[in-house]
Write a protein that holds these residues in place. Structure first.
Motif, PDB file in Angstrom:
ATOM      1  N   TYR A 114       0.929  -1.208   0.173  1.00  0.00           N
ATOM      2  CA  TYR A 114      -0.155  -0.003  -0.004  1.00  0.00           C
ATOM      3  C   TYR A 114       0.705   1.168   0.091  1.00  0.00           C
ATOM      4  O   TYR A 114       1.923   1.403   0.717  1.00  0.00           O
ATOM      5  N   ILE A 115       0.433   2.228  -0.850  1.00  0.00           N
ATOM      6  CA  ILE A 115       1.168   3.652  -0.723  1.00  0.00           C
ATOM      7  C   ILE A 115      -0.144   4.605  -0.545  1.00  0.00           C
ATOM      8  O   ILE A 115      -1.121   4.702  -1.281  1.00  0.00           O
ATOM      9  N   SER A 116       0.006   5.437   0.504  1.00  0.00           N
ATOM     10  CA  SER A 116      -0.881   6.602   0.607  1.00  0.00           C
ATOM     11  C   SER A 116      -0.445   7.788  -0.442  1.00  0.00           C
ATOM     12  O   SER A 116       0.502   7.993  -0.172  1.00  0.00           O
ATOM     13  N   THR A 117      -1.622   7.959  -1.294  1.00  0.00           N
ATOM     14  CA  THR A 117      -1.150   8.777  -2.440  1.00  0.00           C
ATOM     15  C   THR A 117      -1.431  10.442  -2.361  1.00  0.00           C
ATOM     16  O   THR A 117      -1.034  10.908  -2.995  1.00  0.00           O
ATOM     17  N   GLY A 118      -2.432  10.499  -1.124  1.00  0.00           N
ATOM     18  CA  GLY A 118      -2.913  11.653  -1.019  1.00  0.00           C
ATOM     19  C   GLY A 118      -2.125  12.875  -1.044  1.00  0.00           C
ATOM     20  O   GLY A 118      -2.141  13.614  -1.493  1.00  0.00           O
ATOM     21  N   CYS A 119      -0.962  12.629  -0.194  1.00  0.00           N
ATOM     22  CA  CYS A 119       0.041  13.736  -0.243  1.00  0.00           C
ATOM     23  C   CYS A 119       0.736  14.070  -1.653  1.00  0.00           C
ATOM     24  O   CYS A 119       1.119  15.163  -1.985  1.00  0.00           O
ATOM     25  N   PHE A 120       1.011  12.775  -2.546  1.00  0.00           N
ATOM     26  CA  PHE A 120       1.665  13.057  -3.973  1.00  0.00           C
ATOM     27  C   PHE A 120       0.450  13.878  -4.656  1.00  0.00           C
ATOM     28  O   PHE A 120       0.927  14.941  -5.342  1.00  0.00           O
ATOM     29  N   VAL A 121      -0.739  13.385  -4.680  1.00  0.00           N
ATOM     30  CA  VAL A 121      -1.657  14.153  -5.574  1.00  0.00           C
ATOM     31  C   VAL A 121      -1.827  15.756  -4.971  1.00  0.00           C
ATOM     32  O   VAL A 121      -1.901  16.307  -5.969  1.00  0.00           O
ATOM     33  N   ARG A 122      -1.858  15.823  -3.736  1.00  0.00           N
ATOM     34  CA  ARG A 122      -2.070  17.309  -3.362  1.00  0.00           C
ATOM     35  C   ARG A 122      -0.747  17.990  -3.592  1.00  0.00           C
ATOM     36  O   ARG A 122      -0.985  18.979  -4.270  1.00  0.00           O
ATOM     37  N   ALA A 123       0.230  17.596  -3.823  1.00  0.00           N
ATOM     38  CA  ALA A 123       1.424  18.504  -3.844  1.00  0.00           C
ATOM     39  C   ALA A 123       1.304  18.578  -5.390  1.00  0.00           C
ATOM     40  O   ALA A 123       1.573  19.821  -5.871  1.00  0.00           O
ATOM     41  N   LEU A 124       1.165  17.699  -6.203  1.00  0.00           N
ATOM     42  CA  LEU A 124       1.215  18.004  -7.537  1.00  0.00           C
ATOM     43  C   LEU A 124       0.147  19.066  -7.985  1.00  0.00           C
ATOM     44  O   LEU A 124       0.479  19.707  -9.039  1.00  0.00           O
ATOM     45  N   SER A 125      -0.929  18.741  -7.180  1.00  0.00           N
ATOM     46  CA  SER A 125      -1.957  19.721  -7.865  1.00  0.00           C
ATOM     47  C   SER A 125      -1.592  21.234  -7.554  1.00  0.00           C
ATOM     48  O   SER A 125      -2.205  22.292  -7.922  1.00  0.00           O
ATOM     49  N   LEU A 126      -0.830  21.393  -6.509  1.00  0.00           N
ATOM     50  CA  LEU A 126      -0.425  22.667  -6.266  1.00  0.00           C
ATOM     51  C   LEU A 126       1.130  23.000  -6.895  1.00  0.00           C
ATOM     52  O   LEU A 126       1.613  24.182  -6.653  1.00  0.00           O
ATOM     53  N   ASN A 127       1.460  22.270  -7.766  1.00  0.00           N
ATOM     54  CA  ASN A 127       2.692  22.348  -8.370  1.00  0.00           C
ATOM     55  C   ASN A 127       3.897  22.306  -7.562  1.00  0.00           C
ATOM     56  O   ASN A 127       4.880  23.048  -7.740  1.00  0.00           O
ATOM     57  N   LEU A 128       3.734  21.472  -6.454  1.00  0.00           N
ATOM     58  CA  LEU A 128       4.758  21.282  -5.643  1.00  0.00           C
ATOM     59  C   LEU A 128       5.429  20.026  -6.112  1.00  0.00           C
ATOM     60  O   LEU A 128       4.720  19.070  -6.227  1.00  0.00           O
ATOM     61  N   THR A 129       6.879  19.762  -5.884  1.00  0.00           N
ATOM     62  CA  THR A 129       7.540  18.867  -6.484  1.00  0.00           C
ATOM     63  C   THR A 129       7.665  17.687  -5.434  1.00  0.00           C
ATOM     64  O   THR A 129       8.220  17.755  -4.560  1.00  0.00           O
ATOM     65  N   PRO A 130       6.766  16.715  -5.350  1.00  0.00           N
ATOM     66  CA  PRO A 130       6.816  15.636  -4.313  1.00  0.00           C
ATOM     67  C   PRO A 130       8.310  14.663  -4.473  1.00  0.00           C
ATOM     68  O   PRO A 130       8.520  14.298  -5.514  1.00  0.00           O
ATOM     69  N   VAL A 131       9.106  14.300  -3.561  1.00  0.00           N
ATOM     70  CA  VAL A 131      10.228  13.908  -3.778  1.00  0.00           C
ATOM     71  C   VAL A 131      10.229  12.581  -2.527  1.00  0.00           C
ATOM     72  O   VAL A 131       9.857  12.871  -1.310  1.00  0.00           O
ATOM     73  N   THR A 132      10.354  11.454  -2.890  1.00  0.00           N
ATOM     74  CA  THR A 132      10.419  10.073  -2.002  1.00  0.00           C
ATOM     75  C   THR A 132      11.581   9.325  -2.180  1.00  0.00           C
ATOM     76  O   THR A 132      12.362   9.827  -3.196  1.00  0.00           O
ATOM     77  N   PHE A 133      11.928   8.409  -1.814  1.00  0.00           N
ATOM     78  CA  PHE A 133      13.189   7.712  -1.608  1.00  0.00           C
ATOM     79  C   PHE A 133      13.208   6.264  -1.057  1.00  0.00           C
ATOM     80  O   PHE A 133      12.210   5.720  -0.342  1.00  0.00           O
ATOM     81  N   GLY A 134      14.198   5.513  -1.450  1.00  0.00           N
ATOM     82  CA  GLY A 134      14.450   4.091  -0.692  1.00  0.00           C
ATOM     83  C   GLY A 134      14.541   4.251   0.633  1.00  0.00           C
ATOM     84  O   GLY A 134      15.213   5.120   1.064  1.00  0.00           O
ATOM     85  N   ASP A 135      13.707   3.443   1.242  1.00  0.00           N
ATOM     86  CA  ASP A 135      13.865   3.812   2.758  1.00  0.00           C
ATOM     87  C   ASP A 135      13.520   2.271   3.621  1.00  0.00           C
ATOM     88  O   ASP A 135      13.269   1.333   2.945  1.00  0.00           O
ATOM     89  N   VAL A 136      13.615   2.168   4.896  1.00  0.00           N
ATOM     90  CA  VAL A 136      13.128   0.979   5.629  1.00  0.00           C
ATOM     91  C   VAL A 136      11.581   1.491   5.953  1.00  0.00           C
ATOM     92  O   VAL A 136      11.373   2.452   6.588  1.00  0.00           O
TER      93      VAL A 136
END
Ligand code: IPE
Length: 256
Positions: A114-136
């Motif tokens: 599961y990935i919670s996509t809400g933050c990505f969707v909202r960031a993109l709609s505001l023209n903010l670049t979402p940044v994510t990364f390899g993690d534990v």
């Protein structure tokens, strides 16, 4: 929208613990700025993640208390690298936000559930670049698992259906055999995903599967109809031109 994955071996010195290649990071981010495309940026962990993850055997999931220290140290360090990336984006005039997988991803037995996509969707709609990364991240069966940037690219692509995914690596593209071992390895410039070499021919593994793991992810992306481009991040301009939709030296994976 385009998803860009910056490989850990481009943005860090893989052999020196917690060492970012700041000049390369700056140039790649300048190329992103100049291309002016809407993107989700995913980056690998390189020596901020793999060295610690291997030391504490995090790929095996929870086995002993000592690993909890490794979980914490690894997460702390991948966030340090993420902070370097975000700071650089900020300085180059790209407003961006960090979305740590530990908070938005759940895995089950080493697979992304599961990935919670809400933050990505909202960031993109505001023209903010979402940044994510390899993690534990937490894993419902193993306690925790390593979530590679490539897995995130696959999960995010299923949801966002990007027009293209660009993998930025430290080689010119995908070769018919490991170019670090075989001088006569041939660059595959355009290839149908069904003809990609099998992952077992590409074994130079790390805790997230190395190039073989990447090829498996690329096959699944292409199978679902996503265009995939693999380019060398050490060569100036290739990321920029790929973002612009131009053909550059590299591998274009087609199919779907
Ligand atoms: C690895 O992420 C994450 C950890 C080791 C915690 P990636 O697999 O995406 O990193 P790179 O690109 O291989 O360095």
């Amino acid at each position: 929208m385009i998803i860009v994955k910056l490989g850990g071996s481009v943005i860090t010195d893989k052999n020196r613990e917690n060492t970012a290649r700041k000049r390369v990071i700056k140039r790649l981010i300048q190329e992103i700025k100049k291309a002016d495309r809407r993107i989700i940026l995913v980056h690998g962990a390189g020596s901020f993640g793999h060295i610690h993850a291997e030391r504490y055997h995090l790929d095996k999931g929870f086995e002993n208390e000592e690993q909890l220290k490794g979980f914490s140290i690894t997460h702390l360090n991948v966030r340090r690298l993420n902070r370097i990336i975000i700071d650089c984006l900020q300085r180059q005039g790209i407003p961006s936000i960090s979305i740590p997988p530990l908070s938005v991803v759940e895995m089950s037995d080493g697979r992304l559930r599961y990935i919670s996509t809400g933050c990505f969707v909202r960031a993109l709609s505001l023209n903010l670049t979402p940044v994510t990364f390899g993690d534990v991240v937490f894993d419902e069966r193993r306690g925790f698992s390593i979530c590679s940037g490539d897995m995130l690219v696959l999960g995010l692509s299923r949801y966002f259906e990007p027009e293209r995914v660009i993998f930025v690596i430290d080689e010119d593209g995908i070769f018919d055999k490991d170019p670090k071992l075989h001088g006569n390895a041939k660059l595959l410039t355009t290839i149908d995903y069904r003809d990609l070499p099998s992952s077992s021919e590409m074994v130079y593994p790390d805790v997230t599967g190395g190039m073989g793991g990447k090829i498996e992810v690329i096959k699944r992306l292409a199978e679902q109809g996503t265009e995939v481009v693999v380019v060398n991040g050490n060569k100036r301009g290739r990321l920029y031109r790929s973002l612009k939709g131009e053909r550059v030296k590299g591998t274009l994976v087609t199919g779907g």
